[in-house]
Scaffold this motif. Structure first.
Motif, short mmCIF file in Angstrom:
data_model
loop_
_atom_site.label_atom_id
_atom_site.label_comp_id
_atom_site.label_asym_id
_atom_site.label_seq_id
_atom_site.Cartn_x
_atom_site.Cartn_y
_atom_site.Cartn_z
N SER A 34 0.83 -1.22 0.00
CA SER A 34 0.00 0.00 0.00
C SER A 34 0.86 1.26 0.00
O SER A 34 0.33 2.37 -0.15
CB SER A 34 -0.93 0.01 1.21
OG SER A 34 -0.21 0.20 2.41
N PHE A 35 2.17 1.13 0.14
CA PHE A 35 3.07 2.29 0.14
C PHE A 35 3.21 2.91 -1.25
O PHE A 35 3.59 4.06 -1.38
CB PHE A 35 4.49 1.91 0.59
CG PHE A 35 4.64 1.44 2.00
CD1 PHE A 35 3.62 1.53 2.94
CD2 PHE A 35 5.84 0.89 2.41
CE1 PHE A 35 3.80 1.09 4.24
CE2 PHE A 35 6.04 0.45 3.71
CZ PHE A 35 5.01 0.55 4.63
N PHE A 36 2.93 2.12 -2.28
CA PHE A 36 3.22 2.54 -3.65
C PHE A 36 1.97 2.45 -4.52
O PHE A 36 1.12 1.59 -4.30
CB PHE A 36 4.31 1.65 -4.26
CG PHE A 36 5.61 1.70 -3.51
CD1 PHE A 36 6.55 2.68 -3.79
CD2 PHE A 36 5.88 0.79 -2.51
CE1 PHE A 36 7.75 2.75 -3.09
CE2 PHE A 36 7.08 0.84 -1.80
CZ PHE A 36 8.02 1.81 -2.09
N ASP A 37 1.91 3.31 -5.51
CA ASP A 37 0.89 3.22 -6.56
C ASP A 37 1.58 2.51 -7.72
O ASP A 37 2.27 3.13 -8.52
CB ASP A 37 0.42 4.61 -6.97
CG ASP A 37 -0.68 4.56 -8.01
OD1 ASP A 37 -0.94 3.46 -8.56
OD2 ASP A 37 -1.27 5.61 -8.29
N TRP A 38 1.42 1.20 -7.76
CA TRP A 38 2.19 0.36 -8.68
C TRP A 38 1.86 0.61 -10.14
O TRP A 38 2.63 0.21 -11.02
CB TRP A 38 1.99 -1.11 -8.34
CG TRP A 38 2.53 -1.43 -6.98
CD1 TRP A 38 1.80 -1.72 -5.86
CD2 TRP A 38 3.90 -1.46 -6.57
NE1 TRP A 38 2.64 -1.93 -4.79
CE2 TRP A 38 3.93 -1.78 -5.21
CE3 TRP A 38 5.11 -1.24 -7.24
CZ2 TRP A 38 5.12 -1.90 -4.49
CZ3 TRP A 38 6.29 -1.36 -6.52
CH2 TRP A 38 6.30 -1.68 -5.17
N ASP A 39 0.76 1.27 -10.43
CA ASP A 39 0.41 1.54 -11.83
C ASP A 39 1.17 2.75 -12.38
O ASP A 39 1.13 3.00 -13.59
CB ASP A 39 -1.10 1.78 -11.97
CG ASP A 39 -1.89 0.53 -11.64
OD1 ASP A 39 -1.37 -0.58 -11.87
OD2 ASP A 39 -3.02 0.67 -11.15
N ARG A 40 1.83 3.49 -11.53
CA ARG A 40 2.61 4.65 -11.97
C ARG A 40 4.08 4.27 -12.03
O ARG A 40 4.50 3.28 -11.47
CB ARG A 40 2.40 5.81 -11.01
CG ARG A 40 0.95 6.23 -10.95
CD ARG A 40 0.82 7.55 -10.22
NE ARG A 40 -0.57 7.90 -10.06
CZ ARG A 40 -1.27 8.61 -10.92
NH1 ARG A 40 -0.71 9.03 -12.03
NH2 ARG A 40 -2.52 8.90 -10.70
N LYS A 82 3.81 8.47 -4.23
CA LYS A 82 2.91 8.10 -3.13
C LYS A 82 3.72 7.72 -1.90
O LYS A 82 3.41 8.15 -0.79
CB LYS A 82 2.00 6.94 -3.55
CG LYS A 82 1.06 6.50 -2.45
CD LYS A 82 0.16 5.35 -2.87
CE LYS A 82 -0.71 4.92 -1.70
NZ LYS A 82 -1.51 3.74 -2.03
N PHE A 83 4.76 6.93 -2.09
CA PHE A 83 5.64 6.54 -0.99
C PHE A 83 6.29 7.77 -0.35
O PHE A 83 6.26 7.92 0.87
CB PHE A 83 6.71 5.57 -1.49
CG PHE A 83 7.74 5.21 -0.46
CD1 PHE A 83 7.42 4.39 0.62
CD2 PHE A 83 9.04 5.67 -0.57
CE1 PHE A 83 8.38 4.05 1.57
CE2 PHE A 83 10.01 5.34 0.37
CZ PHE A 83 9.67 4.53 1.43
N PHE A 84 6.84 8.64 -1.17
CA PHE A 84 7.47 9.85 -0.65
C PHE A 84 6.47 10.68 0.14
O PHE A 84 6.79 11.24 1.19
CB PHE A 84 8.07 10.70 -1.77
CG PHE A 84 9.10 9.99 -2.61
CD1 PHE A 84 9.97 9.04 -2.07
CD2 PHE A 84 9.21 10.27 -3.96
CE1 PHE A 84 10.93 8.40 -2.85
CE2 PHE A 84 10.16 9.64 -4.76
CZ PHE A 84 11.02 8.70 -4.20
N GLY A 85 5.25 10.76 -0.35
CA GLY A 85 4.21 11.55 0.31
C GLY A 85 3.81 11.02 1.67
O GLY A 85 3.30 11.78 2.50
#
Length: 172
Positions: free
Chosen positions: A84-90, A95-98
């Motif tokens: 859930s840390f990452f938006d894997w489609d990008r 998202k992780f940094f945020g």
């Protein structure tokens, strides 16, 4: 730290040479069709482990090694949360940094943009994570990876640059 993905790749190369020398073409074809999946899962799993370790090390560093704070982070923020840390489609890790705040995100996005090697490392990391999710959620047995073992290991090496830099980015 030993890179087990590199060890798997070395074993793969030895098996390929053996099968070629023995003219076992059908076994070689099976290996070349299935081993990319193994290597992809190994790479993604290793990245997950190292990123979670980096986050825990960060919290140990900033909490003064208070075990209560570190245990809370391990048990509630990290355990079973990695994907859930990452938006894997990008193809970015914004998202992780945020998750560490908008100020951190803005700073690290600029660092990544200013470093072509790190930028590529992030994109390779994200692609491997995305492929891993597709593989495990779309019928592993029939899923086809359109990458060779060599391409996966090259992306793994690139992604390792990003994974290895996370703790440094957090501590800056």
């Amino acid at each position: 730290m030993m890179d087990l993905v590199e060890s798997l790749y070395d074993e793969y190369e030895r098996i390929v040479h053996h099968l070629r020398d023995a003219q076992e073409i059908s076994y070689l074809a099976t290996l070349e069709r299935t081993f990319p999946k193994v290597l992809l899962l190994a790479s993604a799993s290793q990245a997950e482990s190292r990123i979670c370790e980096a986050i825990i090390r960060y919290f140990k560093e900033v909490s003064g090694r208070h075990s209560l704070a570190v245990n809370f982070v391990k048990n509630k923020a990290i355990s079973r949360q990695y994907h859930s840390f990452f938006d894997w489609d990008r193809r970015n890790a914004n998202k992780f940094f945020g998750l560490f705040g908008e100020e951190f995100k803005a700073r690290v996005v600029e660092v990544v943009r200013g470093d072509p090697t790190l930028d590529q490392a992030v994109r390779d990391f994200m692609e491997l994570g995305s492929l891993r999710n597709q593989l495990v959620h779309q019928d592993y047995a029939s899923f086809t990876i359109e990458k060779t073992v060599s391409e996966i290991v090259e992306q793994h090496r690139s992604a390792a640059v990003f994974v290895g830099k996370i703790l440094e980015l957090l501590l800056e």
